[in-house]
Design an enzyme around this catalytic site. Structure first.
Site, PDB file in Angstrom:
ATOM      1  N   ASP A 196       0.783  -1.235   0.000  1.00  0.00           N
ATOM      2  CA  ASP A 196       0.000   0.000   0.000  1.00  0.00           C
ATOM      3  C   ASP A 196       0.817   1.289   0.000  1.00  0.00           C
ATOM      4  O   ASP A 196       0.657   2.145  -0.865  1.00  0.00           O
ATOM      5  CB  ASP A 196      -0.930   0.029   1.216  1.00  0.00           C
ATOM      6  CG  ASP A 196      -1.833  -1.176   1.303  1.00  0.00           C
ATOM      7  OD1 ASP A 196      -1.669  -2.123   0.522  1.00  0.00           O
ATOM      8  OD2 ASP A 196      -2.713  -1.178   2.167  1.00  0.00           O
ATOM      9  N   GLU A 435       1.596  -9.864  11.262  1.00  0.00           N
ATOM     10  CA  GLU A 435       1.422  -9.367   9.904  1.00  0.00           C
ATOM     11  C   GLU A 435       2.776  -9.039   9.270  1.00  0.00           C
ATOM     12  O   GLU A 435       3.035  -9.361   8.119  1.00  0.00           O
ATOM     13  CB  GLU A 435       0.530  -8.117   9.950  1.00  0.00           C
ATOM     14  CG  GLU A 435       0.055  -7.610   8.620  1.00  0.00           C
ATOM     15  CD  GLU A 435      -0.878  -6.420   8.766  1.00  0.00           C
ATOM     16  OE1 GLU A 435      -1.350  -5.930   7.732  1.00  0.00           O
ATOM     17  OE2 GLU A 435      -1.138  -5.972   9.912  1.00  0.00           O
TER      18      GLU A 435
END
Length: 463
Positions: A196, A435
């Site tokens: 992102d 993550e």
């Protein structure tokens, strides 16, 4: 399930030494994470932060599930592909009903009201993510060889049933997202790359100027992580999110029409890393077609050839690849993990393959002497944009490590792949399946019990 054993951490002269879960214990805990995040026909990416189904997460999750049950793994892909758009697009989010915590949610996207191609079933987003699904199908078919005869037949038949959707997805990417035939996928948003807020996209995002009248929605990610200022240090900034949200508004105004989006959007880039994944996935699906007698093997091989060529045409003398800013007609040479795209799609000549591997192992990347584990960061610590805690601007991401290991094994670089595999499993021995990880301290960042992290752990353990 018992409480995780304590993890002892000590510092050696050059790197952190962690003694945590054994490999057998890690497999048990990884399976526990996937089962805990299972919602029946799909596995949510993370219960709090990502309570829905993400496209490339689902592919990685299927790869891990194949080590437990090939039949359950193919279910994951069937659920995802059931929300495929009429034009072949596989959306990057399939929303689970009744969970309104995540933003932007279905109302913000408004896909069904704006596009005749949007599915009539579950609500979805209007973007894509990298097409790892072909790698997953190949992994599932291979895993089924170890199952009983009934499951082998079942998996093969279900892949045959899924085949038209898989072909339509690859045709969408090859036509709608590469209309000029250059062999590089066009993306309309950094979210479509999966990376992102990577420095890859700093220049394209600089040209995104939201309308002053635009009212952004509230962020839900910081509350989901639950640690205030600490969360903010790990996530994209508020200024980033305003631009992300504005691009969704631009897509809405384009009614999710690809031809209109290519003319009007503020962000249009050619993603070299996703293109390398597409080349590799097309080749893997071609091999599945050959094995099961399915149509399209030649077409898929052609996609693989075209996108491999497209990736290689961006490389420098080291073999390091680059993205393109299609709006500004410039090359984006950044020190990010995307530069290693040729290790996924293959095709480098031997000299540049050796050069690129040397870059990967250098102090600018995995060989940095202060890293806890010699694994690829998302951005090189030599880059001025490097931030060891900030999402895709420095941390190490286990699925990206998995992709490089997969590509290295595929190209015969088994020694390098083995070293990365061992380091990756050492990193994941904390049993938290975070993550992403801080490269200097191995601090687990972002969400914990992340499904795709647990999934790649299972696959690496089985390898």
């Amino acid at each position: 399930m018992s409480v995780l054993p304590s993890v002892r951490v000590g510092f050696g002269r050059r790197r952190l030494i962690r003694v945590g879960l054994s490999r057998a214990e890690m497999a048990v805990y990884a399976e526990h994470v996937l089962r805990g995040n299972d919602r029946g026909g799909l596995t949510v990416a993370s219960p709090n932060l990502y309570p829905h189904m993400w496209s490339w997460d689902a592919a990685f999750i299927a790869i891990g599930l194949a080590r437990l049950s090939a039949a359950r793994a193919i279910t994951e892909l069937e659920t995802l592909m059931a929300s495929q758009w009429r034009n072949g697009m596989v959306p990057h989010i399939v929303f689970t009903p009744g969970d309104a915590r995540y933003e932007p949610g279905p109302k913000r996207w408004g896909c069904r009201a704006l596009s005749p191609d949007a599915p009539r079933g579950p609500e979805t987003s209007g973007l894509i993510q990298p097409p790892v699904h072909g790698l997953a199908v190949r992994r599932i078919l291979d895993a089924a060889r170890g199952a009983d005869a009934a499951e082998r037949r079942d998996v093969a038949e279900r892949i045959r049933s899924l085949w038209p959707a898989l072909l339509a997805w690859h045709r969408y990417l090859a036509t709608r997202r590469d209309p000029d035939g250059r062999g590089l996928l066009t993306i309309y948003h950094g979210w479509e790359s999966g990376l992102d807020n990577s420095p890859r996209w700093d220049a394209p995002y600089a040209a995104v100027i939201p309308d002053r009248r635009f009212v952004p929605f509230d962020r839900a990610d910081l509350d989901a992580l639950g640690n205030g200022a600490g969360s903010a240090a790990e996530r994209p900034t508020d200024a980033d999110y305003v631009k992300y949200q504005w691009l969704i508004e631009e897509l809405r105004r384009a009614r999710y029409d690809d031809a209109r989006a290519r003319r009007t959007l503020s962000f249009r880039a050619a993603d070299v890393f996703a293109s390398a994944i597409f080349a590799a996935a097309s080749q893997e699906l071609a091999s599945v077609a050959g094995e099961l007698g399915l149509p399209g093997a030649g077409e898929l091989t052609g996609y693989a050839r075209r996108f491999r060529r497209g990736v290689l045409e961006t490389t420098d003398e080291r073999g390091f690849a680059a993205d393109l800013d299609l709006r500004a007609d410039t090359t984006l040479r950044t020190d990010t993990i995307a530069g290693f795209a040729p290790l996924l799609c293959g095709g480098l000549d031997p000299a540049r393959q050796r050069s690129l591997l040397a870059v990967l192992g250098s102090a600018r990347w995995c060989g940095h002497p202060a890293f806890a584990y010699p694994l690829p960061p998302s951005t090189s610590p030599a880059s001025p944009a490097f931030d060891p805690k900030k999402y895709w601007r420095g941390p190490q991401w286990p699925p990206m490590t998995w992709l490089l290991i997969w590509g290295l094994e595929r190209s015969g670089e088994h020694e390098v792949a083995h070293r990365l595999r061992e380091a990756a499993l050492d990193q994941l021995s904390d049993g938290l399946f975070a993550e992403y990880y801080q490269p200097y301290t191995a601090e687990p960042l972002g969400a914990h019990s992340q499904s795709w992290t647990a999934a790649v752990a299972l696959d690496l353990l089985a390898g």
